[in-house]
Every structure is written in structure tokens, then in C-alpha cells.
Design an enzyme around this catalytic site. Structure first.
Site, PDB file in Angstrom:
ATOM      1  N   ARG A 234       0.570  -1.297  -0.137  1.00 56.99           N
ATOM      2  CA  ARG A 234      -0.047  -0.135   0.184  1.00 56.99           C
ATOM      3  C   ARG A 234       0.709   1.617  -0.006  1.00 56.99           C
ATOM      4  O   ARG A 234       2.041   1.341   0.592  1.00 56.99           O
ATOM      5  CB  ARG A 234      -1.255   0.407   1.093  1.00 56.99           C
ATOM      6  N   GLU A 263      -2.476   7.509  -4.790  1.00 59.95           N
ATOM      7  CA  GLU A 263      -3.432   6.919  -6.392  1.00 59.95           C
ATOM      8  C   GLU A 263      -4.548   7.357  -6.672  1.00 59.95           C
ATOM      9  O   GLU A 263      -4.614   6.792  -7.709  1.00 59.95           O
ATOM     10  CB  GLU A 263      -2.642   5.418  -6.310  1.00 59.95           C
ATOM     11  N   HIS A 295      -0.444  -0.338 -10.102  1.00 52.74           N
ATOM     12  CA  HIS A 295      -1.635  -0.938  -9.134  1.00 52.74           C
ATOM     13  C   HIS A 295      -2.053  -2.325  -9.499  1.00 52.74           C
ATOM     14  O   HIS A 295      -3.442  -2.302 -10.166  1.00 52.74           O
ATOM     15  CB  HIS A 295      -2.587  -0.862  -8.505  1.00 52.74           C
TER      16      HIS A 295
HETATM   17  P1  NAI Z   1      -1.643 -11.531   5.180  1.00 54.20           P
HETATM   18  O1  NAI Z   1      -2.936 -10.855   6.645  1.00 54.20           O
HETATM   19  O2  NAI Z   1      -1.661 -12.825   4.797  1.00 54.20           O
HETATM   20  O3  NAI Z   1      -0.066 -11.125   5.631  1.00 54.20           O
HETATM   21  C1  NAI Z   1       0.636  -9.422   6.206  1.00 54.20           C
HETATM   22  C2  NAI Z   1       1.460 -10.113   7.328  1.00 54.20           C
HETATM   23  O4  NAI Z   1       2.217  -8.687   7.637  1.00 54.20           O
HETATM   24  C3  NAI Z   1       1.189 -10.565   8.481  1.00 54.20           C
HETATM   25  O5  NAI Z   1       1.927 -11.730   8.758  1.00 54.20           O
HETATM   26  C4  NAI Z   1       0.823  -9.440   9.913  1.00 54.20           C
HETATM   27  O6  NAI Z   1       2.173 -10.200  10.463  1.00 54.20           O
HETATM   28  C5  NAI Z   1       2.095  -8.172   9.237  1.00 54.20           C
HETATM   29  N1  NAI Z   1       2.709  -7.072   9.778  1.00 54.20           N
HETATM   30  C6  NAI Z   1       1.811  -6.316  10.240  1.00 54.20           C
HETATM   31  N2  NAI Z   1       2.388  -5.347  10.306  1.00 54.20           N
HETATM   32  C7  NAI Z   1       3.259  -4.996  10.075  1.00 54.20           C
HETATM   33  C8  NAI Z   1       4.077  -4.441  10.343  1.00 54.20           C
HETATM   34  N3  NAI Z   1       4.330  -3.424  10.951  1.00 54.20           N
HETATM   35  N4  NAI Z   1       5.261  -4.309   9.895  1.00 54.20           N
HETATM   36  C9  NAI Z   1       5.569  -6.030   9.711  1.00 54.20           C
HETATM   37  N5  NAI Z   1       4.585  -6.628   9.195  1.00 54.20           N
HETATM   38  C10 NAI Z   1       3.582  -6.701  10.027  1.00 54.20           C
HETATM   39  O7  NAI Z   1      -1.679 -10.108   4.048  1.00 54.20           O
HETATM   40  P2  NAI Z   1      -1.422 -10.230   2.940  1.00 54.20           P
HETATM   41  O8  NAI Z   1      -2.247 -11.220   2.002  1.00 54.20           O
HETATM   42  O9  NAI Z   1       0.743 -11.352   2.668  1.00 54.20           O
HETATM   43  O10 NAI Z   1      -1.207  -9.115   1.746  1.00 54.20           O
HETATM   44  C11 NAI Z   1      -0.392  -7.969   2.244  1.00 54.20           C
HETATM   45  C12 NAI Z   1      -0.619  -6.644   1.390  1.00 54.20           C
HETATM   46  O11 NAI Z   1      -0.758  -7.132  -0.035  1.00 54.20           O
HETATM   47  C13 NAI Z   1      -2.287  -6.747   2.317  1.00 54.20           C
HETATM   48  O12 NAI Z   1      -1.762  -5.993   2.673  1.00 54.20           O
HETATM   49  C14 NAI Z   1      -2.443  -5.384   0.831  1.00 54.20           C
HETATM   50  O13 NAI Z   1      -2.011  -4.219   1.727  1.00 54.20           O
HETATM   51  C15 NAI Z   1      -1.329  -6.055  -0.042  1.00 54.20           C
HETATM   52  N6  NAI Z   1      -1.696  -6.096  -1.782  1.00 54.20           N
HETATM   53  C16 NAI Z   1      -1.502  -5.668  -2.915  1.00 54.20           C
HETATM   54  C17 NAI Z   1      -1.613  -6.221  -4.006  1.00 54.20           C
HETATM   55  C18 NAI Z   1      -1.479  -5.630  -5.278  1.00 54.20           C
HETATM   56  O14 NAI Z   1      -2.796  -5.577  -6.896  1.00 54.20           O
HETATM   57  N7  NAI Z   1      -0.790  -4.700  -5.190  1.00 54.20           N
HETATM   58  C19 NAI Z   1      -3.312  -7.517  -3.994  1.00 54.20           C
HETATM   59  C20 NAI Z   1      -3.404  -7.522  -2.465  1.00 54.20           C
HETATM   60  C21 NAI Z   1      -2.730  -7.111  -1.156  1.00 54.20           C
END
Ligand code: NAI
Length: 334
Positions: A234, A263, A295
Site C-alpha cells: 500500500r 493513487e 496497482h
Molecule cells: P496477510 O494478512 O496474509 O499478511 C500480512 C503480514 O504482515 C502478517 O504476517 C502480519 O503479521 C504482518 N504485519 C502486520 N503489520 C506489520 C508491520 N508493521 N510490520 C511488519 N509486518 C507486519 O496479508 P497478505 O495477503 O500477505 O497481503 C499483504 C498486503 O499486500 C495487503 O495488506 C495489501 O495491502 C497488499 N496487497 C496488494 C495488492 C496489489 O495488487 N498490489 C493485492 C493484494 C494485497
């Protein structure tokens, strides 16, 4: 159930219509984004189906609730753009698609790394211009380099597996270490240590109030000089002004971003005929070592099919009064 599908692009329509054959909802496809001004388009709909750049602040939520909307069906995993307190106050149900293809985003992060390192975007233009010189295209071996993964959930884990395949040494920062990553040999360290030791840093954590500007002027000082920074998560995780200062000083050697703080006013639209008013974005575009995509990390056939499948299943759960596993828990503030 009648559903107002905001921010509809042709590909959304294609995948949602195909999937809806098994559900039979009345889908009202709307091209505009959901805002306070377009909320009236949801008149008579019990659900609003929205994407990441739709506005779901208190004012808009009140406006759609007043028109009969009871369900907000997000076509995304992230929900940082929804005012959950107001949603709770209005007794709205908010559902999301927690996972649709972690591979899509992780592979896009890897694509940015490869393109930046080997300067594929510059090489492509050169060869088209019959310029076959190699000066300025020098890269480095990924094999043996150190990659820091910030956030090792679903996407971070896939990304770690991909980079492990390249023969990289892996570090990670996450308050909740992932056993699958640990068994891959990923070493968990604190963020400053990760930044100092990594040749490539890739962000895969959610945007929350605590992670807003996780990388800012202060934390970026820890970065190994000349390191590559990748953000497919993000835009708000990275302070863009601090990143620009880092690029100018050379602290950041390469920047690959699929997301950008501002964005909403740019991405997902063809603005090629207009004058972009965002000077910060224009400045970022001017650096030869910055690669921006709009994105598209999620944008694979597999992911779109999964998004449509889960979104319609979520809507059907709500319509039939069933407990939806993808419901976001809401808490009233008072
Ligand atoms: P997830 O919930 O499976 O994993 C997120 C991880 O980040 C968790 O292990 C959590 O403990 C960790 N975390 C939380 N706060 C943190 C911090 N301050 N520092 C370090 N680690 C922290 O989420 P997932 O599915 O892996 O997605 C991650 C991110 O990817 C989403 O939140 C979204 O913002 C982004 N995303 C981007 C997309 C794109 O098209 N570019 C599409 C889908 C998701």
C-alpha cells in the site's frame, strides 16, 4: 439480491457475470467510483460492491446506508479505506476477499526486481531505437544477495519462496514469524537490522495506523546505501517525500512501486490525454531508477476469477442470512 457494482471495468464485469451464473444476483454495473456524489446510484440496492479506490468514509457510508445498502462487499483483501467505526454505527455488514492469489502479487514484486536490476524497461526502448550499447544497463546477480521481507503473511511467504529459488539470503521483519518461512531459512530480525543488511527490501504488510509511513526519513537512514526498495503493498507504507530525498542522495538505488500514496486520483484510469497535476508523482517518474506500475499486482486471470468467486459467495451468504467467514468484525466506538 440487487448489488451496485462500483468502479466496474470490463474485466470486472466479465469475471463477475461468469461467476454470477451460479448465484443469480441482480448486478448493476456502474463505471463511476463510489463517492458521496455517486452514492445515489446505489438507490434500491441492498449491497454495494467496491474496490480499493472507492471512497468509504463516514459521509459516503451514511449516504449509501440511507439508500438501503446493508452490505459492503469489498473486491479486495485490504480494508484500510473503510471507516469501520461508522460502518458499525450504521450496522452495515462488511465482507472482503482475504486471499485470492498471493502468487500474483509476489510474482509482480519479483518482476519489478528483475526489471529494475537488469533495466529491462530501458533496454526495450534502446533496442527498438537500434541502440545496442550496454553502458548504463549493468545489473547484479540476485544469487547470493540479501533480500529483506517486511511482512511474511500469505504474499510475503510466496515472495520469500520465489527469492529463495533465486539463491538469495532471506531476512524478515514481522511481529508474527511464519513457520513456513523459518523452515525455508528466513532469519527474523528487527526492522533497522533488516534495512541495514538487505540489498533488496520488499514490503508485504498491511497499511494500518501503526504501519503508516513505516519507511520514512528516519527509518530510511538505516537502508544499505544503494539498496533496492519494492512496494507492492500500500502506498501509505512509504513516505513518498522521504523516498524522493533518498533517491536524490543515492541512499535508495532503485525504487519499484505498484502502489502510491495518492493513487486514488490517478490509477485505473487512462489519463494519457490530460495534464497530471500531481507534481510529486511526476518527479518520481523522472528518475531513471524508478519503475512504477499502476496497482496491477493482483491483475492475473486466476486472481480475478477467485475475487469474483469469493465476492459472490460472500453476497450469497449475506442474502441467505448465513454467517460469512469473510466478514470483517466491527466494533462500535460508543
Ligand atoms: P496477510 O494478512 O496474509 O499478511 C500480512 C503480514 O504482515 C502478517 O504476517 C502480519 O503479521 C504482518 N504485519 C502486520 N503489520 C506489520 C508491520 N508493521 N510490520 C511488519 N509486518 C507486519 O496479508 P497478505 O495477503 O500477505 O497481503 C499483504 C498486503 O499486500 C495487503 O495488506 C495489501 O495491502 C497488499 N496487497 C496488494 C495488492 C496489489 O495488487 N498490489 C493485492 C493484494 C494485497
Amino acid at each position: 439480491m440487487k448489488v451496485a457494482v462500483f468502479s466496474t471495468k470490463p474485466y470486472d464485469r466479465q469475471f463477475l457475470e461468469a461467476e454470477n451464473l451460479a448465484h443469480g444476483h441482480e448486478l448493476l454495473f456502474l463505471e463511476p467510483r463510489l463517492t458521496r456524489e455517486t452514492a445515489s446510484l446505489a438507490e434500491g440496492c441492498a449491497a454495494a460492491c467496491v474496490f480499493i479506490n472507492d471512497t468509504l468514509n463516514g459521509e459516503t457510508l451514511r449516504a449509501i446506508a440511507a439508500r438501503g445498502v446493508q452490505l459492503i462487499a469489498l473486491r479486495s483483501a485490504g480494508f484500510n479505506h473503510v471507516d469501520l467505526h461508522v460502518a458499525a454505527e450504521l450496522e452495515l455488514t462488511v465482507v472482503r476477499v482475504p486471499a485470492y492469489s498471493p502468487y500474483a502479487v509476489a510474482e509482480h514484486a519479483a518482476a519489478l526486481i528483475l526489471a529494475l536490476n537488469r533495466k529491462i524497461y530501458r533496454a526495450y526502448n534502446r533496442v527498438r531505437d537500434d541502440n545496442f550499447a550496454l553502458e548504463g544497463l549493468l545489473g547484479f546477480d540476485l544469487h547470493g544477495s540479501t533480500v529483506g521481507v517486511v511482512g511474511t503473511g500469505r504474499i510475503g511467504q510466496c515472495f520469500a519462496q520465489i527469492m529463495h529459488g533465486f539463491g538469495c539470503r532471506l531476512l524478515a521483519y514481522d511481529p508474527y514469524p511464519n513457520a513456513a518461512c523459518q523452515s525455508l531459512g528466513v532469519a527474523y530480525v528487527e526492522l533497522p537490522k533488516l534495512l541495514a543488511a538487505s540489498d533488496i527490501v520488499s514490503l508485504h504488510c498491511p497499511l494500518t495506523p501503526a504501519s503508516h509511513h513505516l519507511l520514512n526519513a528516519e527509518s530510511l537512514q538505516h537502508l544499505k546505501p544503494g539498496a533496492m526498495l519494492i512496494n507492492t503493498s500500500r502506498g501509505g507504507l512509504l513516505d513518498t517525500s522521504a523516498a524522493i530525498a533518498g533517491l536524490k542522495s543515492g541512499q535508495i538505488g532503485y525504487l519499484g512501486i505498484d502502489v502510491y500514496e495518492q493513487e486514488e486520483s490517478l490509477f485505473f484510469e487512462d489519463l494519457s490525454d490530460t495534464v497530471i497535476q500531481d507534481d510529486t508523482f511526476q518527479l518520481l517518474q523522472s528518475f531513471p531508477n524508478v519503475l512504477i506500475t499502476a496497482h496491477q499486482g493482483f491483475f492475473t486471470r486466476n486472481a480475478l476469477k477467485n475475487i469474483a468467486e469469493t465476492t459472490l459467495a460472500n453476497i450469497t451468504d449475506f442474502a441467505r442470512g448465513r454467517v460469512c467467514p469473510n466478514r470483517i468484525p466491527l466494533e462500535k466506538t460508543s
